[in-house]
Design a protein around this motif. Structure first.
Motif, PDB file in Angstrom:
ATOM      1  N   GLN A  20       0.863  -1.287   0.131  1.00 31.48           N
ATOM      2  CA  GLN A  20       0.087   0.027   0.066  1.00 31.48           C
ATOM      3  C   GLN A  20       0.744   1.296   0.112  1.00 31.48           C
ATOM      4  OE1 GLN A  20      -2.589  -1.928   3.462  1.00 31.48           O
ATOM      5  NE2 GLN A  20      -4.076  -0.593   2.224  1.00 31.48           N
ATOM      6  N   HIS A 121       1.593  -9.399   4.941  1.00 30.45           N
ATOM      7  CA  HIS A 121       0.269  -8.389   4.714  1.00 30.45           C
ATOM      8  C   HIS A 121      -0.278  -8.542   3.265  1.00 30.45           C
ATOM      9  CE1 HIS A 121      -1.858  -4.896   6.689  1.00 30.45           C
ATOM     10  NE2 HIS A 121      -2.533  -4.875   5.694  1.00 30.45           N
ATOM     11  N   TRP A 122      -0.560  -9.712   2.943  1.00 31.27           N
ATOM     12  CA  TRP A 122      -1.344 -10.246   1.805  1.00 31.27           C
ATOM     13  C   TRP A 122      -0.748 -10.241   0.518  1.00 31.27           C
ATOM     14  CZ3 TRP A 122      -6.147  -6.224   2.813  1.00 31.27           C
ATOM     15  CH2 TRP A 122      -6.644  -6.654   4.248  1.00 31.27           C
ATOM     16  N   ASN A 166      -1.198 -10.781   8.817  1.00 32.07           N
ATOM     17  CA  ASN A 166      -2.234  -9.848   8.928  1.00 32.07           C
ATOM     18  C   ASN A 166      -3.732 -10.150   8.479  1.00 32.07           C
ATOM     19  OD1 ASN A 166      -2.764  -6.654   9.270  1.00 32.07           O
ATOM     20  ND2 ASN A 166      -3.689  -7.120   7.311  1.00 32.07           N
ATOM     21  N   GLU A 167      -4.577 -10.102   9.487  1.00 38.45           N
ATOM     22  CA  GLU A 167      -5.844 -10.223   9.236  1.00 38.45           C
ATOM     23  C   GLU A 167      -6.075 -11.594   8.275  1.00 38.45           C
ATOM     24  OE1 GLU A 167      -7.950  -6.906   7.604  1.00 38.45           O
ATOM     25  OE2 GLU A 167      -7.472  -5.613   9.455  1.00 38.45           O
ATOM     26  N   ASN A 299      -6.707  -5.663  14.922  1.00 40.56           N
ATOM     27  CA  ASN A 299      -7.143  -4.491  13.982  1.00 40.56           C
ATOM     28  C   ASN A 299      -8.656  -4.144  14.370  1.00 40.56           C
ATOM     29  OD1 ASN A 299      -4.680  -4.921  13.071  1.00 40.56           O
ATOM     30  ND2 ASN A 299      -5.060  -5.505  11.025  1.00 40.56           N
ATOM     31  N   TYR A 301     -11.824  -1.754  13.505  1.00 39.18           N
ATOM     32  CA  TYR A 301     -12.470  -0.903  12.984  1.00 39.18           C
ATOM     33  C   TYR A 301     -13.877  -0.720  13.298  1.00 39.18           C
ATOM     34  CZ  TYR A 301      -8.404  -0.670   9.876  1.00 39.18           C
ATOM     35  OH  TYR A 301      -7.110  -0.135   9.483  1.00 39.18           O
ATOM     36  N   TRP A 353     -18.866   1.913   7.330  1.00 38.95           N
ATOM     37  CA  TRP A 353     -18.677   1.119   8.445  1.00 38.95           C
ATOM     38  C   TRP A 353     -18.986   1.975   9.765  1.00 38.95           C
ATOM     39  CZ3 TRP A 353     -12.599  -0.598   7.633  1.00 38.95           C
ATOM     40  CH2 TRP A 353     -12.598  -1.067   6.462  1.00 38.95           C
ATOM     41  N   GLU A 379      -4.181  -1.877  14.525  1.00 37.32           N
ATOM     42  CA  GLU A 379      -4.804  -0.918  13.554  1.00 37.32           C
ATOM     43  C   GLU A 379      -6.055  -0.487  14.024  1.00 37.32           C
ATOM     44  OE1 GLU A 379      -5.482  -2.236   9.315  1.00 37.32           O
ATOM     45  OE2 GLU A 379      -3.549  -3.342   9.169  1.00 37.32           O
ATOM     46  N   TRP A 426      -4.106   3.220  11.822  1.00 33.24           N
ATOM     47  CA  TRP A 426      -4.160   3.087  10.398  1.00 33.24           C
ATOM     48  C   TRP A 426      -4.432   4.272   9.676  1.00 33.24           C
ATOM     49  CZ3 TRP A 426      -2.077  -0.755   7.770  1.00 33.24           C
ATOM     50  CH2 TRP A 426      -2.061  -0.648   6.240  1.00 33.24           C
ATOM     51  N   SER A 433      -5.778   2.312  -0.505  1.00 34.24           N
ATOM     52  CA  SER A 433      -6.584   1.387   0.037  1.00 34.24           C
ATOM     53  C   SER A 433      -6.822   0.391  -1.116  1.00 34.24           C
ATOM     54  CB  SER A 433      -7.818   2.159   0.457  1.00 34.24           C
ATOM     55  OG  SER A 433      -8.941   1.397   0.606  1.00 34.24           O
ATOM     56  N   TRP A 434      -6.557  -0.861  -0.788  1.00 33.13           N
ATOM     57  CA  TRP A 434      -6.574  -2.070  -1.702  1.00 33.13           C
ATOM     58  C   TRP A 434      -7.678  -1.884  -2.683  1.00 33.13           C
ATOM     59  CZ3 TRP A 434      -2.696  -5.508  -0.892  1.00 33.13           C
ATOM     60  CH2 TRP A 434      -2.147  -5.395   0.677  1.00 33.13           C
ATOM     61  N   ASN A 436      -9.954   0.677  -2.978  1.00 30.45           N
ATOM     62  CA  ASN A 436     -10.775   2.137  -2.921  1.00 30.45           C
ATOM     63  C   ASN A 436      -9.793   3.254  -3.582  1.00 30.45           C
ATOM     64  OD1 ASN A 436     -13.254   1.174  -1.543  1.00 30.45           O
ATOM     65  ND2 ASN A 436     -11.776   0.930  -0.130  1.00 30.45           N
ATOM     66  N   LYS A 440      -9.622   7.451  -0.427  1.00 32.76           N
ATOM     67  CA  LYS A 440     -10.383   6.852   0.901  1.00 32.76           C
ATOM     68  C   LYS A 440      -8.749   6.939   1.844  1.00 32.76           C
ATOM     69  CE  LYS A 440     -12.438   3.285   3.838  1.00 32.76           C
ATOM     70  NZ  LYS A 440     -13.026   2.022   3.661  1.00 32.76           N
ATOM     71  N   TYR A 442      -6.411   7.522   5.084  1.00 34.18           N
ATOM     72  CA  TYR A 442      -6.197   7.305   6.403  1.00 34.18           C
ATOM     73  C   TYR A 442      -5.499   7.907   7.163  1.00 34.18           C
ATOM     74  CZ  TYR A 442      -9.274   3.201   6.072  1.00 34.18           C
ATOM     75  OH  TYR A 442     -10.373   1.913   5.793  1.00 34.18           O
TER      76      TYR A 442
HETATM   77  C1  BG6 Z   1      -7.102  -3.635   7.231  1.00 28.77           C
HETATM   78  C2  BG6 Z   1      -6.033  -3.839   6.265  1.00 28.77           C
HETATM   79  O1  BG6 Z   1      -8.353  -4.349   6.786  1.00 28.77           O
HETATM   80  O2  BG6 Z   1      -7.861  -2.264   6.864  1.00 28.77           O
HETATM   81  C3  BG6 Z   1      -5.223  -2.774   5.833  1.00 28.77           C
HETATM   82  O3  BG6 Z   1      -5.063  -4.515   7.290  1.00 28.77           O
HETATM   83  C4  BG6 Z   1      -6.521  -1.600   5.183  1.00 28.77           C
HETATM   84  O4  BG6 Z   1      -4.538  -3.204   5.061  1.00 28.77           O
HETATM   85  C5  BG6 Z   1      -7.335  -1.353   6.096  1.00 28.77           C
HETATM   86  O5  BG6 Z   1      -6.129  -0.720   4.355  1.00 28.77           O
HETATM   87  C6  BG6 Z   1      -8.569  -0.088   5.848  1.00 28.77           C
HETATM   88  O6  BG6 Z   1      -9.207  -0.875   4.797  1.00 28.77           O
HETATM   89  P1  BG6 Z   1      -9.697  -0.072   3.384  1.00 28.77           P
HETATM   90  O7  BG6 Z   1     -10.311  -1.178   2.516  1.00 28.77           O
HETATM   91  O8  BG6 Z   1     -10.449   0.847   3.930  1.00 28.77           O
HETATM   92  O9  BG6 Z   1      -8.323   0.043   2.681  1.00 28.77           O
END
Ligand code: BG6
Length: 478
Positions: A20, A121-122, A166-167, A299, A301, A353, A379, A426, A433-434, A436, A440, A442
């Motif tokens: 990222q 991390h993926w 990670n996740e 992590n 959210y 979210w 995170e 985060w 953002s993978w 988005n 988006k 952060y």
């Molecule tokens: C977590 C991941 O799921 O959330 C991060 O570890 C990711 O890599 C973050 O960026 C926020 O998610 P998103 O989809 O808003 O980027």
């Protein structure tokens, strides 16, 4: 202002992931990852964004880490790209890859910032996907351990905190159930549980190796934990919460902490014919590793709501539906178990979210009583649209409000007896953002970057100064 204080040695931090932020996707011998490949498929990411340049941290890491130092950050969590170390997943080590991370670590240490390394991390080497299907084959376990051991050997003198996965719950769910991540499979439930089993075994073997090589180090996995609340006091919904938690949360955390799957869920999956086979050797390994982990990485959210999800829209007892209302029959969640309606008590972000600061304290207390493990919040943050003014200011008061409330709840959790070692927001800079793109955001640091390009210049947001004050005051200014 609060009366509460975090301890002096509390690790106030921020986090990122290689794919990222780094860019330089083919530089200095780096190999292609599953993500480099996946984003080439049209329609998979917002405006077809790729991580080829990302926010160019590969070339600007000194500037970024200097900003962390200016802020007073105590720890920086980042991930290592497997493809920089082993371009083909295994074989000969790419020394320039190791050197890049050596430089990052040294740069952190120069400023007294504790490096916290995520091994995975993926971003999986595509070569391993081509050769044997990546996580789908048990061959990945030894390749993962081999990769981890190289990193432990290289950085054992300098890095104390390590995160294996990670996740795991997210990359497997999005990869094999919803087709949003590589390998883009849909509803492949049996494979989903098998892939997870392989990841658990890779994690476990790595933990045991780690303890041989770095006995004083600290290791754990980072789980995307979304606690759930039953929609009301009707027992049928309370039962759906138990089912939800076992299937969506404890399925992972129990393995990390106890070395075994939750029994009721295992039985449920067995009946469906999708439970992974656990050999006696696996069971011994998972349990041995669980005894050795040092913390639960979280992590955090959002939270969710659970409600019973009737199979036929009527309820478990036919006309005797105990909830007093007819089910809707909507197919969300898992029919026969649960569904996840929205929470009318909470606001949501621009990406829907839920915003639930108290849920963070809830998560910490749940982990403390269920596992009695220290916690690293690896995170937590708010993804939002940010605007840069003409004089290069970013007034992200909404992010300050979000983080302020979460830190307050975390401090209360500590006050109420949770052993929390670190809080990583985060993220530090804005990043990709993978799914988005760059819209988006952060970070505490705005990066002039959008899907088309940008100067990549960095600008401090208002939240940058806010977090600096939080750190300086041990949280007292919250
Ligand atoms: C977590 C991941 O799921 O959330 C991060 O570890 C990711 O890599 C973050 O960026 C926020 O998610 P998103 O989809 O808003 O980027």
């Amino acid at each position: 202002m609060t009366e509460l204080r975090m301890p002096k040695d509390f690790l106030w931090g921020s986090a990122s992931a290689a794919y990222q932020i780094e860019g330089a996707h083919l530089e200095d011998g780096k190999g292609i990852s599953n993500w480099d490949e996946f984003v080439q498929i049209p329609g998979k990411t917002f405006k077809e964004t790729t991580g080829e340049v990302a926010v160019d941290h590969y070339h600007r890491y000194k500037e970024d880490i200097a900003l962390m130092a200016e802020m007073g950050l105590k720890t920086y969590r980042f991930s290592i790209a497997w493809t920089r170390i082993f371009p083909n997943g295994r074989g000969e080590v790419n020394e320039s890859g190791l050197e890049f991370y050596q430089n990052i670590i040294d740069e952190c240490l120069k400023y007294g910032i504790e490096p916290m390394v995520t091994l995975y991390h993926w971003d999986l080497p595509q070569a391993l996907v081509d050769e044997y299907g990546g996580w789908e084959s048990e061959q990945v376990i030894d390749d993962y351990v081999n990769y981890a051991v190289v990193l432990f050997e290289a950085f054992k003198e300098k890095v104390k905190y390590w995160i294996t996965m990670n996740e795991q719950n997210i990359f497997t769910t999005l990869g094999w159930m919803t087709a949003q991540h590589p390998p883009g499979k849909f509803d492949d439930e049996k494979m989903y549980y098998l892939v997870n089993h392989h990841a658990f075994l890779a994690h476990a073997k790595t933990v045991l190796k780690f303890k041989e090589m770095i006995p004083d180090g600290k290791i754990g996995a980072s789980f995307a934990y979304s606690p759930s609340y039953a929609i009301n006091a009707d027992p049928i919904h309370a039962m759906s919460k138990v089912d939800f938690d076992n299937l969506k949360n404890f399925w992972w955390m129990d393995v990390y902490a106890y070395g075994r799957y939750p029994k009721n869920t295992y039985r449920y999956l067995q009946k469906k014919g999708v439970a992974p086979t656990v050999t006696s050797e696996d069971a011994v390994l998972l349990e041995a590793a669980a005894k050795q982990i040092d913390f639960m990485g979280v992590n955090y959210y959002q939270t969710s709501v659970t409600e019973y999800n009737p199979l036929d829209g009527v309820g478990p007892y036919g006309e005797m539906n105990t909830s007093g209302k007819k089910g809707t029959g909507e197919i969300t969640g898992i029919p026969g178990l649960f569904k996840n309606p929205s929470n009318p008590h909470l606001e949501t972000t621009d990406w829907d979210w839920t915003i639930d600061p108290m849920g963070l304290r809830y998560a910490c207390k749940e982990i403390t009583s269920r596992y009695n493990l220290p916690i690293i919040i690896s995170e937590n943050g708010l993804g939002a649209f940010d605007d840069k003014t003409e004089d290069n200011q970013i007034h992200d008061d909404y992010r300050i409000a979000y983080l302020n409330a979460h830190v307050y709840e975390l401090m209360k959790a500590v006050d109420e007896g949770c052993d929390v070692w670190a809080y990583c927001t985060w993220s530090f800079t804005d990043l990709l953002s993978w799914l988005n793109g760059y819209q988006k955001r952060y970070g505490f640091v705005y990066v002039d970057r959008d899907e088309e390009g940008g100067s990549l210049d960095r600008y401090k947001k208002d939240s940058f100064y806010w977090y600096k004050d939080v750190i300086q005051s041990d949280g007292a200014m919250i």
